[in-house]
Design a protein around this motif. Structure first.
Motif, mmCIF file in Angstrom:
data_model
loop_
_atom_site.group_PDB
_atom_site.id
_atom_site.type_symbol
_atom_site.label_atom_id
_atom_site.label_comp_id
_atom_site.label_asym_id
_atom_site.label_seq_id
_atom_site.Cartn_x
_atom_site.Cartn_y
_atom_site.Cartn_z
ATOM 1 N N ALA A 116 0.840 -1.203 0.000
ATOM 2 C CA ALA A 116 0.000 0.000 0.000
ATOM 3 C C ALA A 116 0.874 1.252 0.000
ATOM 4 O O ALA A 116 0.604 2.211 -0.736
ATOM 5 C CB ALA A 116 -0.946 -0.006 1.194
ATOM 6 N N GLN A 117 1.908 1.252 0.808
ATOM 7 C CA GLN A 117 2.826 2.389 0.842
ATOM 8 C C GLN A 117 3.563 2.519 -0.489
ATOM 9 O O GLN A 117 3.713 3.620 -1.013
ATOM 10 C CB GLN A 117 3.822 2.235 1.982
ATOM 11 N N ALA A 118 4.018 1.399 -1.064
ATOM 12 C CA ALA A 118 4.698 1.424 -2.357
ATOM 13 C C ALA A 118 3.770 1.977 -3.441
ATOM 14 O O ALA A 118 4.197 2.756 -4.301
ATOM 15 C CB ALA A 118 5.179 0.021 -2.729
ATOM 16 N N TYR A 119 2.509 1.580 -3.398
ATOM 17 C CA TYR A 119 1.517 2.060 -4.367
ATOM 18 C C TYR A 119 1.384 3.579 -4.293
ATOM 19 O O TYR A 119 1.430 4.266 -5.321
ATOM 20 C CB TYR A 119 0.181 1.378 -4.086
ATOM 21 N N GLU A 120 1.241 4.104 -3.082
ATOM 22 C CA GLU A 120 1.099 5.553 -2.913
ATOM 23 C C GLU A 120 2.365 6.290 -3.351
ATOM 24 O O GLU A 120 2.284 7.338 -3.992
ATOM 25 C CB GLU A 120 0.737 5.890 -1.466
ATOM 26 N N THR A 121 3.521 5.741 -3.018
ATOM 27 C CA THR A 121 4.786 6.356 -3.424
ATOM 28 C C THR A 121 4.910 6.386 -4.940
ATOM 29 O O THR A 121 5.270 7.421 -5.520
ATOM 30 C CB THR A 121 5.974 5.591 -2.804
ATOM 31 N N CYS A 122 4.607 5.279 -5.599
ATOM 32 C CA CYS A 122 4.694 5.211 -7.061
ATOM 33 C C CYS A 122 3.718 6.168 -7.727
ATOM 34 O O CYS A 122 4.071 6.865 -8.683
ATOM 35 C CB CYS A 122 4.462 3.787 -7.547
ATOM 36 N N ARG A 123 2.500 6.206 -7.227
ATOM 37 C CA ARG A 123 1.497 7.114 -7.810
ATOM 38 C C ARG A 123 1.902 8.577 -7.614
ATOM 39 O O ARG A 123 1.699 9.398 -8.495
ATOM 40 C CB ARG A 123 0.123 6.827 -7.251
ATOM 41 N N ALA A 124 2.505 8.901 -6.469
ATOM 42 C CA ALA A 124 2.964 10.265 -6.212
ATOM 43 C C ALA A 124 4.081 10.660 -7.177
ATOM 44 O O ALA A 124 4.258 11.843 -7.474
ATOM 45 C CB ALA A 124 3.437 10.397 -4.764
ATOM 46 N N LYS A 125 4.808 9.671 -7.688
ATOM 47 C CA LYS A 125 5.880 9.923 -8.659
ATOM 48 C C LYS A 125 5.373 9.870 -10.095
ATOM 49 O O LYS A 125 6.158 9.869 -11.033
ATOM 50 C CB LYS A 125 7.005 8.917 -8.467
ATOM 51 N N GLY A 126 4.044 9.787 -10.274
ATOM 52 C CA GLY A 126 3.463 9.830 -11.606
ATOM 53 C C GLY A 126 3.264 8.496 -12.293
ATOM 54 O O GLY A 126 2.917 8.449 -13.468
ATOM 55 N N LEU A 127 3.460 7.395 -11.579
ATOM 56 C CA LEU A 127 3.282 6.078 -12.186
ATOM 57 C C LEU A 127 1.800 5.804 -12.410
ATOM 58 O O LEU A 127 0.980 5.973 -11.503
ATOM 59 C CB LEU A 127 3.862 4.989 -11.283
ATOM 60 N N VAL A 128 1.460 5.407 -13.618
ATOM 61 C CA VAL A 128 0.091 4.999 -13.936
ATOM 62 C C VAL A 128 0.041 3.479 -13.825
ATOM 63 O O VAL A 128 0.774 2.773 -14.523
ATOM 64 C CB VAL A 128 -0.311 5.456 -15.353
ATOM 65 N N CYS A 129 -0.793 2.977 -12.936
ATOM 66 C CA CYS A 129 -0.888 1.537 -12.705
ATOM 67 C C CYS A 129 -1.974 0.942 -13.585
ATOM 68 O O CYS A 129 -3.102 1.437 -13.611
ATOM 69 C CB CYS A 129 -1.169 1.253 -11.233
ATOM 70 N N ASP A 130 -1.628 -0.117 -14.295
ATOM 71 C CA ASP A 130 -2.584 -0.810 -15.155
ATOM 72 C C ASP A 130 -3.437 -1.783 -14.351
ATOM 73 O O ASP A 130 -4.499 -2.197 -14.799
ATOM 74 C CB ASP A 130 -1.837 -1.560 -16.263
ATOM 75 N N TYR A 131 -2.938 -2.167 -13.163
ATOM 76 C CA TYR A 131 -3.673 -3.061 -12.258
ATOM 77 C C TYR A 131 -3.614 -2.394 -10.894
ATOM 78 O O TYR A 131 -2.532 -2.246 -10.315
ATOM 79 C CB TYR A 131 -3.010 -4.444 -12.232
ATOM 80 N N PRO A 132 -4.749 -1.944 -10.373
ATOM 81 C CA PRO A 132 -4.741 -1.182 -9.116
ATOM 82 C C PRO A 132 -4.383 -2.057 -7.914
ATOM 83 O O PRO A 132 -4.401 -3.286 -7.998
ATOM 84 C CB PRO A 132 -6.185 -0.683 -9.009
ATOM 85 N N LEU A 133 -4.074 -1.411 -6.814
ATOM 86 C CA LEU A 133 -3.768 -2.124 -5.582
ATOM 87 C C LEU A 133 -4.951 -3.028 -5.238
ATOM 88 O O LEU A 133 -6.081 -2.572 -5.090
ATOM 89 C CB LEU A 133 -3.517 -1.129 -4.448
ATOM 90 N N THR A 134 -4.668 -4.327 -5.151
ATOM 91 C CA THR A 134 -5.719 -5.327 -4.975
ATOM 92 C C THR A 134 -5.260 -6.380 -3.981
ATOM 93 O O THR A 134 -4.132 -6.871 -4.072
ATOM 94 C CB THR A 134 -6.023 -6.033 -6.330
ATOM 95 N N GLU A 135 -6.118 -6.743 -3.046
ATOM 96 C CA GLU A 135 -5.824 -7.856 -2.153
ATOM 97 C C GLU A 135 -6.369 -9.120 -2.806
ATOM 98 O O GLU A 135 -7.574 -9.274 -2.985
ATOM 99 C CB GLU A 135 -6.436 -7.667 -0.775
#
Length: 135
Positions: A79-98
Motif C-alpha cells: 500500500a505504501q509502495a503504491y502511494e509512493t509510485c502514484r505520487a511519482k506519476g506512475l500509472v498503474c494498469d492493475y490497481p492495488l488489490t488484495e
C-alpha cells in the motif's frame, strides 16, 4: 557455486526510456551505462536493459514486448509502495488489490513492455487453498 548477483536483461531499443522510468518512478540507480546497455540497482533488486542490435546480445531473446514474462518485486508494504509510485506519476494498469491467494499487489508495464508486479505476501483468504489440496 556462489552467485554475486542475479538479474534479468530486457532486450529493447528503449534504453533511455526504461532507465528514466525505473530511476524516476521506482528509485533504481544507474550502476553502469553505455549506448547499448544499462544496469540498474535498488536495495534488493538489480535489472538490465540491452539494445537488440549489439553483438553481445545473447541468442534467442527477441526485443520486448515478450510473452509469458513478468518481473516480481516483493516489498514489505504494498500500500505504501503504491502511494509512493502514484505520487511519482506512475500509472498503474492493475490497481492495488488484495488477492484471495495471499498477495496485496499492483502492476504496470514499463516502457519496454515488461509487466511488473509489486507484491506483498499476505494471508490467503480462508479456505482458498482447500480447493487445490488433494487427499
Amino acid at each position: 557455486m556462489r552467485f554475486v548477483d542475479r538479474y534479468p536483461i530486457i532486450v529493447t531499443p528503449k534504453l533511455a526510456e526504461c532507465r528514466d522510468f525505473w530511476t524516476a518512478r521506482l528509485g533504481f540507480e544507474v550502476v553502469f551505462e553505455a549506448d547499448w546497455f544499462v544496469l540498474l540497482q535498488a536495495v534488493g533488486a538489480t535489472m538490465a536493459f540491452m539494445s537488440p542490435d549489439h553483438p553481445s546480445a545473447p541468442p534467442g531473446p527477441e526485443p520486448f514486448p515478450g510473452k509469458g514474462m513478468c518481473f516480481e518485486l516483493q516489498v514489505e508494504d504494498a500500500a505504501q509502495a503504491y502511494e509512493t509510485c502514484r505520487a511519482k506519476g506512475l500509472v498503474c494498469d492493475y490497481p492495488l488489490t488484495e488477492e484471495p491467494f495471499g498477495q496485496l499487489r499492483f502492476g504496470f508495464f514499463d516502457p519496454s513492455g515488461l509487466w511488473v508486479d509489486i507484491i506483498e505476501q499476505v494471508e490467503p483468504a480462508e479456505g482458498f487453498w482447500d480447493r487445490y489440496m488433494t487427499a
